[in-house]
Design a protein around this motif. Sequence first.
Motif, mmCIF file in Angstrom:
data_model
loop_
_atom_site.group_PDB
_atom_site.id
_atom_site.type_symbol
_atom_site.label_atom_id
_atom_site.label_comp_id
_atom_site.label_asym_id
_atom_site.label_seq_id
_atom_site.Cartn_x
_atom_site.Cartn_y
_atom_site.Cartn_z
ATOM 1 N N GLY A 149 0.813 -1.225 0.000
ATOM 2 C CA GLY A 149 0.000 0.000 0.000
ATOM 3 C C GLY A 149 0.835 1.260 0.000
ATOM 4 O O GLY A 149 0.733 2.093 -0.910
ATOM 5 N N PRO A 150 1.693 1.450 1.023
ATOM 6 C CA PRO A 150 2.537 2.654 1.043
ATOM 7 C C PRO A 150 3.410 2.811 -0.198
ATOM 8 O O PRO A 150 3.593 3.923 -0.707
ATOM 9 C CB PRO A 150 3.400 2.459 2.297
ATOM 10 C CG PRO A 150 2.594 1.580 3.177
ATOM 11 C CD PRO A 150 1.848 0.672 2.260
ATOM 12 N N MET A 151 3.953 1.687 -0.703
ATOM 13 C CA MET A 151 4.823 1.791 -1.873
ATOM 14 C C MET A 151 4.019 2.225 -3.105
ATOM 15 O O MET A 151 4.500 2.991 -3.941
ATOM 16 C CB MET A 151 5.523 0.458 -2.134
ATOM 17 C CG MET A 151 6.440 -0.001 -0.990
ATOM 18 S SD MET A 151 7.666 1.246 -0.527
ATOM 19 C CE MET A 151 8.761 1.149 -1.908
ATOM 20 N N GLN A 152 2.788 1.722 -3.231
ATOM 21 C CA GLN A 152 1.937 2.173 -4.343
ATOM 22 C C GLN A 152 1.587 3.645 -4.197
ATOM 23 O O GLN A 152 1.509 4.386 -5.179
ATOM 24 C CB GLN A 152 0.680 1.320 -4.407
ATOM 25 C CG GLN A 152 0.918 -0.083 -4.951
ATOM 26 C CD GLN A 152 -0.347 -0.927 -4.917
ATOM 27 O OE1 GLN A 152 -1.344 -0.554 -4.329
ATOM 28 N NE2 GLN A 152 -0.277 -2.085 -5.547
ATOM 29 N N VAL A 153 1.338 4.076 -2.956
ATOM 30 C CA VAL A 153 1.052 5.496 -2.719
ATOM 31 C C VAL A 153 2.240 6.353 -3.121
ATOM 32 O O VAL A 153 2.091 7.411 -3.750
ATOM 33 C CB VAL A 153 0.690 5.728 -1.240
ATOM 34 C CG1 VAL A 153 0.658 7.230 -0.928
ATOM 35 C CG2 VAL A 153 -0.662 5.111 -0.919
ATOM 36 N N VAL A 154 3.437 5.910 -2.757
ATOM 37 C CA VAL A 154 4.646 6.660 -3.133
ATOM 38 C C VAL A 154 4.773 6.744 -4.652
ATOM 39 O O VAL A 154 5.083 7.804 -5.214
ATOM 40 C CB VAL A 154 5.900 6.001 -2.518
ATOM 41 C CG1 VAL A 154 7.164 6.632 -3.086
ATOM 42 C CG2 VAL A 154 5.880 6.148 -1.005
ATOM 43 N N GLY A 155 4.513 5.602 -5.337
ATOM 44 C CA GLY A 155 4.560 5.633 -6.804
ATOM 45 C C GLY A 155 3.505 6.535 -7.400
ATOM 46 O O GLY A 155 3.767 7.302 -8.329
ATOM 47 N N GLY A 156 2.271 6.462 -6.834
ATOM 48 C CA GLY A 156 1.202 7.340 -7.319
ATOM 49 C C GLY A 156 1.501 8.799 -7.058
ATOM 50 O O GLY A 156 1.207 9.670 -7.884
ATOM 51 N N PHE A 157 2.098 9.090 -5.888
ATOM 52 C CA PHE A 157 2.453 10.463 -5.563
ATOM 53 C C PHE A 157 3.486 11.008 -6.547
ATOM 54 O O PHE A 157 3.413 12.159 -6.986
ATOM 55 C CB PHE A 157 3.002 10.521 -4.143
ATOM 56 C CG PHE A 157 3.391 11.905 -3.692
ATOM 57 C CD1 PHE A 157 2.435 12.867 -3.439
ATOM 58 C CD2 PHE A 157 4.723 12.248 -3.526
ATOM 59 C CE1 PHE A 157 2.790 14.137 -3.028
ATOM 60 C CE2 PHE A 157 5.100 13.506 -3.122
ATOM 61 C CZ PHE A 157 4.117 14.465 -2.866
#
Length: 545
Positions: A273-281
């Motif tokens: 989850g956090p890693m996807q958020v970082v990529g999306g950000f």
Amino acid sequence: MKRHLVAASVLSTGHQSGEAMVPVLIGIVIDRGVATGDVGGLVFWIAVLVLTFIGLSLCFRFGSRQSLLAATGAEADLRMRLAGRILDPGGGAESGRLPGAMVSVATADVRRVVGVPFMVPSGIAAVVGVTVAGIALLTMSVPLGLLVLLGTPPLLVLVQLFSGPLERRSEAQLEEMARASGVAVDLVTGVRVLKGIGAEEHALARYRRVSRGSLRAALGTASAQGGQEGGVLALNGLFLALVALVGGLLAVQGSISVGGLVAAVGLAQFLTGPMQVVGGFAAVVAIGRASAGRIAGVLDAPAAVRSGTTELPSPVRGELRLDDVADEPDAPRGIDLVAGPGEVLGVVADPPAAAALLSWLGRERSPGRGRLLLDGIDADDVELDEFRRAVLVSTHDAHLFTGSLRDNLTAVAVGDPAGAIAAAAADQVAAVLPAGQDTAVAERGSSLSGGQRQRVALGRALAADAPVLVLHDPTTAVDAVTEARIADGLRALRAGRTTLLLTTSPALLAVADRVVVLRDGVVDALGSHVELLRDDADYRATVLS
């Protein structure tokens, strides 16, 4: 907005920290409750887990609300700043941009930029979540914790590298979208003219070209975004598989307990989850930076004309003087022209000279050389709004607004507008409309004929009762009888007020006190309409053709 952003960051951090603790608590439940058979310990740690779920749920709900409030506030503030710059009296923001491009900046670009503050709390929380997960893993196993804490920074660098092509493609897409919007607005605005000259196919082909260019750019951006998201997902998957593999090997070797293995696998899954958020950000920032550059181009655009601070005398007498005025500083000669207080001055000029004169008098730009004086005061020294209230310029293509006919006629009226409406023969327009002055007028006056629009625009200009009124071809679409009536009414109504008539209409020039002829950017002839008809063959050919 800053307060909402801080609150959203704190709450989102609480949510991600709670999410990271869930696998850890499940591992504790297994080790201290299930494996040992301790019912009291099992109930206690399950209660802690439930409370954690309640806390992270509340943090998520209220954090999302604060993020939305921050983004909405940023969007409103940015749009107000754009509107203020576009409407700034000094102008310049629209230079080199079609109206459709300005609309694109104020809508699509603003939406992309405000996506960044909306994602900031999630990005901060994601980094905190990864840190909490790493610390939790350190307490269970130093190798696992170090793997997460030391492996995350290089992973973020790789994510940023994947975002570079997306940023470049997004910038190209925005430019193409703005171009397509500008052409669309341009064509819709001139649809009547296009139909009149039979140029529909040419216009369609022109829009088709820019539309296809926009489509190609959009597909390029979608391809770059797909590559970015796919690359980020692959990196995350490989990293998390490595974490799970190391955790499994440690469990086999007996370095961590069964609960620790469950917690490690849960934390590895949580990290997606956090890693996807970082990529999306990273993707949102890449797209937002391209839009931010276009917005900055509008906000930082230099003013087309500067505003002074000198006040005009009260009342304004209306003496207008141009001293050696020219567009180019090195022009051989400039325009020397004086309109005395209360004078009706006719001006016959070729289109370039007329356009330049209108832009100077309307203070859309300053001349490259010479001075424009109103009652002896340099126009550059006068506050823009005050000068424009004193010198009203009504151009040939003056727009009407959506609303009633009355709204258009009285928009800037000073006192009772009845005399101005009659002088412009706009009362005849109202008389033939179904609801008179209460009849609805479509956008840009498209529900009226050309002559009706001109009379309404003229009535509106006359009703303002400005000390100096500049009219540019106000009767080109009006029949000869009505034009003669307008000329007499205008002369009577503007008695004692300075009026400039930029026109070649014999009826209007006949009521002028003097007529100035501009040729090649300078005053070439001066006299009454009758004298110029008699003595100037070029004037006679221009006016009577």
